[in-house]
Design an enzyme around this catalytic site. Structure first.
Site, PDB file in Angstrom:
ATOM      1  N   HIS A   1     -77.193-101.587 -24.830  1.00 45.18           N
ATOM      2  CA  HIS A   1     -76.227-101.796 -23.742  1.00 45.18           C
ATOM      3  C   HIS A   1     -74.824-101.979 -24.310  1.00 45.18           C
ATOM      4  O   HIS A   1     -74.631-102.454 -25.431  1.00 45.18           O
ATOM      5  CB  HIS A   1     -76.629-102.951 -22.826  1.00 45.18           C
ATOM      6  CG  HIS A   1     -76.739-104.304 -23.467  1.00 45.18           C
ATOM      7  ND1 HIS A   1     -75.648-105.088 -23.734  1.00 45.18           N
ATOM      8  CD2 HIS A   1     -77.819-105.023 -23.862  1.00 45.18           C
ATOM      9  CE1 HIS A   1     -76.044-106.239 -24.273  1.00 45.18           C
ATOM     10  NE2 HIS A   1     -77.351-106.223 -24.368  1.00 45.18           N
TER      11      HIS A   1
ATOM     12  N   ASP B   1     -72.142-103.816 -23.115  1.00 44.12           N
ATOM     13  CA  ASP B   1     -71.371-105.042 -22.942  1.00 44.12           C
ATOM     14  C   ASP B   1     -71.855-106.165 -23.842  1.00 44.12           C
ATOM     15  O   ASP B   1     -72.962-106.124 -24.389  1.00 44.12           O
ATOM     16  CB  ASP B   1     -71.383-105.498 -21.483  1.00 44.12           C
ATOM     17  CG  ASP B   1     -72.784-105.776 -20.961  1.00 44.12           C
ATOM     18  OD1 ASP B   1     -73.731-105.091 -21.390  1.00 44.12           O
ATOM     19  OD2 ASP B   1     -72.944-106.676 -20.120  1.00 44.12           O
TER      20      ASP B   1
ATOM     21  N   ASP C   1     -75.431-108.955 -30.245  1.00 43.84           N
ATOM     22  CA  ASP C   1     -76.242-108.682 -29.064  1.00 43.84           C
ATOM     23  C   ASP C   1     -75.363-107.919 -28.079  1.00 43.84           C
ATOM     24  O   ASP C   1     -74.497-108.494 -27.448  1.00 43.84           O
ATOM     25  CB  ASP C   1     -76.718-110.002 -28.456  1.00 43.84           C
ATOM     26  CG  ASP C   1     -77.355-109.855 -27.096  1.00 43.84           C
ATOM     27  OD1 ASP C   1     -77.714-108.730 -26.723  1.00 43.84           O
ATOM     28  OD2 ASP C   1     -77.475-110.877 -26.389  1.00 43.84           O
TER      29      ASP C   1
ATOM     30  N   GLU D   1     -75.225-104.929 -18.817  1.00 42.58           N
ATOM     31  CA  GLU D   1     -76.566-105.512 -18.895  1.00 42.58           C
ATOM     32  C   GLU D   1     -76.516-107.023 -18.769  1.00 42.58           C
ATOM     33  O   GLU D   1     -77.340-107.635 -18.088  1.00 42.58           O
ATOM     34  CB  GLU D   1     -77.223-105.101 -20.218  1.00 42.58           C
ATOM     35  CG  GLU D   1     -78.683-105.523 -20.361  1.00 42.58           C
ATOM     36  CD  GLU D   1     -78.874-106.862 -21.048  1.00 42.58           C
ATOM     37  OE1 GLU D   1     -80.026-107.332 -21.119  1.00 42.58           O
ATOM     38  OE2 GLU D   1     -77.874-107.464 -21.510  1.00 42.58           O
ATOM     39  N   GLU D   2     -75.543-107.638 -19.423  1.00 41.84           N
ATOM     40  CA  GLU D   2     -75.522-109.094 -19.521  1.00 41.84           C
ATOM     41  C   GLU D   2     -75.205-109.784 -18.200  1.00 41.84           C
ATOM     42  O   GLU D   2     -75.509-110.957 -18.026  1.00 41.84           O
ATOM     43  CB  GLU D   2     -74.499-109.528 -20.579  1.00 41.84           C
ATOM     44  CG  GLU D   2     -74.792-109.040 -21.992  1.00 41.84           C
ATOM     45  CD  GLU D   2     -75.987-109.728 -22.641  1.00 41.84           C
ATOM     46  OE1 GLU D   2     -76.692-110.486 -21.949  1.00 41.84           O
ATOM     47  OE2 GLU D   2     -76.219-109.503 -23.842  1.00 41.84           O
TER      48      GLU D   2
ATOM     49  N   ASP E   1     -82.592-104.055 -28.493  1.00 42.98           N
ATOM     50  CA  ASP E   1     -81.992-105.315 -28.027  1.00 42.98           C
ATOM     51  C   ASP E   1     -82.810-106.542 -28.404  1.00 42.98           C
ATOM     52  O   ASP E   1     -82.616-107.606 -27.843  1.00 42.98           O
ATOM     53  CB  ASP E   1     -81.800-105.247 -26.507  1.00 42.98           C
ATOM     54  CG  ASP E   1     -80.784-106.265 -26.002  1.00 42.98           C
ATOM     55  OD1 ASP E   1     -80.049-106.834 -26.815  1.00 42.98           O
ATOM     56  OD2 ASP E   1     -80.744-106.492 -24.773  1.00 42.98           O
TER      57      ASP E   1
ATOM     58  N   HIS F   1     -75.250-115.439 -27.057  1.00 46.46           N
ATOM     59  CA  HIS F   1     -74.641-115.992 -25.844  1.00 46.46           C
ATOM     60  C   HIS F   1     -73.899-117.301 -26.116  1.00 46.46           C
ATOM     61  O   HIS F   1     -73.606-118.046 -25.192  1.00 46.46           O
ATOM     62  CB  HIS F   1     -75.671-116.198 -24.721  1.00 46.46           C
ATOM     63  CG  HIS F   1     -76.319-114.944 -24.261  1.00 46.46           C
ATOM     64  ND1 HIS F   1     -77.081-114.882 -23.105  1.00 46.46           N
ATOM     65  CD2 HIS F   1     -76.336-113.681 -24.773  1.00 46.46           C
ATOM     66  CE1 HIS F   1     -77.539-113.647 -22.948  1.00 46.46           C
ATOM     67  NE2 HIS F   1     -77.089-112.911 -23.957  1.00 46.46           N
TER      68      HIS F   1
END
Length: 485
Positions: free
Chosen positions: A76, A78, A115, A145-146, A169, A457
């Protein structure tokens, strides 16, 4: 960035350096997407975007491998935008600043974007590296995605030609993922009333900081502190000790990140300030005893502020704090089918106070649909008791494990051949896009692999440099070994 150019495999790290230089938080991926499309066209690859903005690139098979099963590498575009409070960084404008710290690559005060930037870089490196052998190849890069898997939800049907999809991922080298949790967002909106505070009262800004935070799926089993819950607990336990008026409260800024910080603005009689300060230090000692092994840098303090405005009425204050304090957070149930894996969890990701309502945003994850439904039902019931409006939305399916997956078996075999040991075949509690790909492409045989990334994150995010080289070995060997149609 010069440090990255010294790392191996060089094509992968060169692409990751470029990815870091182009801001790409969720909903701001267009500059990076445009760069990739332009690069693909310069290389004369077939390249197209669908209506959602997802990118699909095709590369012909290595000579002699045209009859292999076609493969799609997927990542992904983002990244999660999180920074330390003292870090000045605009994720929509400023590049990420990676730096090497021994065996690890980190970012200065922000999330790194490993990530899923490492996975994206690996897919682009496979396209660029003429020495990598493969059959018919596609690279699928999805949008946003996030923030809700919007790219996967909107993926164009009848677009992919692949029989096999390798998702990049995952975040633990040596583990091969064959399933993941589904999820659903939940919002509670609690009406509040406000009234003026006495003119002589002091206003204080209470800040709880220094928690590790982390991924609300992959890290939820670690028992890390959730700043919003911890601050709500203080108010719930001390409400009767002070004439305290709550003006503002906020914690967290992403529903899929464990909140690292929370703050509240309160008004209090001047003669009670010292007692409040003492109570905060006593509560900090309790927290340090409870969470210090994992959250070593936790701080809690109150400082004078000029913030003014009406505060919540006593009744609204009580209902808000009671609702937040009683809302469950963390692991709800562990899986009986996949030992050692969380089955169902929820994360209180964002809490805000507006003029006339409080908002509590949660993300629920589960390996089974009934697990999600149970937590949704629980939160609806809590909302009904508190008088809150509640809504569940954005449900996405999990990825049901397939014990007969041929690509999973091949990945395990290749890993054993390369490294002399079997990988761990796992189901991950985080959400991967694979579950959503099954609806438009039910025939896809899927597997997920990746390097070791810790603290995703959160600003503590880091990727193990050596594990990236091992992941690259596995990925390229796997592409070479894909069987014929």
């Amino acid at each position: 960035m010069s440090e990255l150019s010294q790392l191996s495999p060089q094509p992968l790290w060169d692409f990751f350096a470029k990815i870091c230089s182009i801001p790409h938080p969720s909903y701001h991926e267009e500059a990076l997407a445009s760069y990739i499309v332009d690069w693909a066209k310069e290389q004369q690859f077939w390249c197209e975007r669908d209506a959602t903005g997802n990118i699909l690139i095709r590369k012909p098979a290595t000579a002699g491998m045209e009859n292999r099963k076609p493969v799609a590498l997927q990542a992904h575009l983002d990244m999660v935008p999180q920074k330390n409070n003292a870090t000045e960084h605009d994720f929509a404008r400023d590049p990420i600043q990676p730096w090497v710290d021994g065996e690890w690559l980190k970012a200065r005060g922000t999330t790194l974007g490993a990530d899923n930037g490492i996975g994206m870089a690996s897919a682009l490196a496979v396209l660029a590296d003429k020495t990598v052998e493969h059959g018919p190849l596609e690279v699928l890069l999805t949008m946003t995605e996030e923030a809700g898997m919007e790219g996967a939800f909107g993926l164009q049907p009848n677009w992919l030609q692949a029989d096999i999809l390798i998702n990049t991922d995952s975040e633990e080298e040596g583990e091969v993922y064959m399933g993941c949790a589904g999820g659903i967002d939940f919002l509670s909106e609690l009406p509040i009333n406000r009234s003026a505070i006495p003119a002589e009262y002091l206003t204080l800004n209470i800040n709880l900081k220094g928690l590790r935070g982390g991924h609300s799926g992959a890290d939820i089993h670690l028992g890390l502190g959730n700043a919003t819950k911890l601050l709500a607990r203080f108010f719930a336990e001390s409400r009767g000790k002070f004439d305290l008026h709550l003006i503002d409260f906020k914690g967290g800024n992403l529903r899929n990140a464990i909140p690292r910080e929370a703050s509240a603005v309160v008004a209090i009689a001047p003669e009670q300030e010292a007692t409040l300060q003492q109570a905060l230090q006593e509560y900090l000692s309790i927290l340090q005893n409870e969470v210090a092994p994992k959250d070593k840098n936790i701080t809690l303090n109150a400082q004078s502020t000029s913030h003014s405005g009406p505060a919540l009425t006593t009744e609204s204050f009580d209902r808000f704090i009671n609702l937040l304090n009683v809302t469950p957070n963390g692991v709800i149930r562990n899986s009986d089918v996949a030992p050692g894996v969380v089955e169902t969890s929820l994360n209180i990701g964002i809490v805000t106070l507006e003029e006339d309502q409080a908002k509590i945003y949660c993300l629920i994850r589960s390996l089974i649909d009934s697990g999600k439904e149970y937590v949704v039902s629980m939160l609806h019931s809590l909302g009904a008791l508190a008088g809150a409006k509640t809504e569940a939305s954005g449900s996405y399916p999990g990825w049901q494990p397939d014990a007969n997956s041929a690509i999973m078996a091949l990945t395990r075999e290749i890993y054993l051949d390369l490294f002399g040991k079997k990988p761990n075949i796992q189901v991950i509690h985080a959400g991967l896009e694979c579950g959503l790909f099954r609806e438009p492409y039910p025939h896809l045989d899927m597997v997920s692999i990746g390097p070791t990334i810790t603290g995703p994150h959160s600003p503590d995010e880091q990727v193990h440099i050596g594990s990236v080289a091992l992941y690259w070995q596995l990925l390229t060997a796997l592409l070479k070994a894909v069987p014929t149609k």
